[in-house]
Structures are given as C-alpha cells and as structure tokens.
Write a protein that holds these residues in place. Structure first.
Motif, short mmCIF file in Angstrom:
data_model
loop_
_atom_site.label_atom_id
_atom_site.label_comp_id
_atom_site.label_asym_id
_atom_site.label_seq_id
_atom_site.Cartn_x
_atom_site.Cartn_y
_atom_site.Cartn_z
N UNK A 89 -51.38 -2.68 -27.11
CA UNK A 89 -51.81 -2.18 -25.81
C UNK A 89 -53.02 -2.98 -25.34
N UNK A 90 -53.15 -3.15 -24.01
CA UNK A 90 -54.33 -3.83 -23.50
C UNK A 90 -55.46 -2.83 -23.31
N UNK A 91 -56.62 -3.33 -22.96
CA UNK A 91 -57.82 -2.50 -22.86
C UNK A 91 -57.65 -1.36 -21.86
N UNK A 92 -57.05 -1.64 -20.72
CA UNK A 92 -56.88 -0.60 -19.71
C UNK A 92 -55.97 0.53 -20.24
N UNK A 93 -54.92 0.16 -20.96
CA UNK A 93 -54.04 1.17 -21.54
C UNK A 93 -54.79 2.00 -22.58
N UNK A 94 -55.57 1.33 -23.43
CA UNK A 94 -56.33 2.04 -24.45
C UNK A 94 -57.33 3.00 -23.82
N UNK A 95 -58.08 2.52 -22.82
CA UNK A 95 -59.09 3.38 -22.18
C UNK A 95 -58.43 4.57 -21.50
N UNK A 96 -57.28 4.35 -20.87
CA UNK A 96 -56.56 5.44 -20.21
C UNK A 96 -56.15 6.51 -21.22
N UNK A 97 -55.65 6.07 -22.37
CA UNK A 97 -55.23 7.04 -23.40
C UNK A 97 -56.44 7.79 -23.94
#
Length: 113
Positions: free
Chosen positions: A24-32
């Motif tokens: 996952x990229x950073x935006x996906x990780x932060x969203x989760x």
C-alpha cells in the motif's frame, strides 16, 4: 499517552516494530489508520511513549513504558487499529544506559587497579 512517568519498579518496557505493509502507498496507509482511529487510541491510556522513531525501509519503532497489567490492552489496540497497515513484532526491553555506565565505570576501576 500518560503525562506522568510510570514507576520503573511497577512497570515494563515494550518495543513494538510496526513494519509497513509495502503493498500500500502512504495515502492508503494513512487512510486506514484514520479509519481505525489509530492516532486517537494508540497507545492506550496509562502507557508512556519512551520513543517513537521511523526506520526507513522498515517502518516505525515504538517503545512504551507501561504497567504489566496493560500489556493485553496494548495488544488489543494493535489488533484493532494496526493490523492491515503494519506487521507487528514485540520485544520486552529495558533501559541499558545505567547498566552501560556502571559497566564502563567498573571496567575503568579494574584497569586502573
């Protein structure tokens, strides 16, 4: 996070490796993390953050000081909020600085005797 320092005689330290899920990229990780309430709920109340660092290529390394009775609560919060974002490893730890200072002092005394 506790604003007061836990009594070392009544507490333990735990180092947690939060290894990034590199699928996952950073935006996906932060969203989760946002969806899971990570920043609001980890670590649980009563835990003191001793250090929280980023190790590039690995992830985040968090060292907590906590009463041993809160160990299960830390585990549950990681299961609730970190799984799917991080792969976790746990290590009981202790502050080696005073031990190192004592050993260095004793070594110097032996060498000068």
């Amino acid at each position: 996070m506790s604003a007061t320092r836990a009594d070392p005689a009544e507490s333990m330290m735990l180092t947690v490796f939060l290894r990034h899920d590199q699928s996952q990229n950073l935006e996906q990780l932060q969203s989760r993390l946002d969806d899971a309430g990570w920043w609001q709920h980890f670590p649980p109340a009563g835990c003191e953050v001793v250090s929280w660092v980023v190790a590039m290529g690995v992830g985040q390394i968090v060292t907590l000081r906590l009463p041993a009775a809160l160990l299960a609560a830390v585990n549950v919060e990681l299961e609730r909020r970190a799984w799917g974002v991080f792969h976790t490893d746990f290590y009981p730890t202790y502050d080696f600085v005073p031990v190192r200072e004592r050993l260095a002092r004793e070594s110097g005394e032996r060498r000068s005797a």
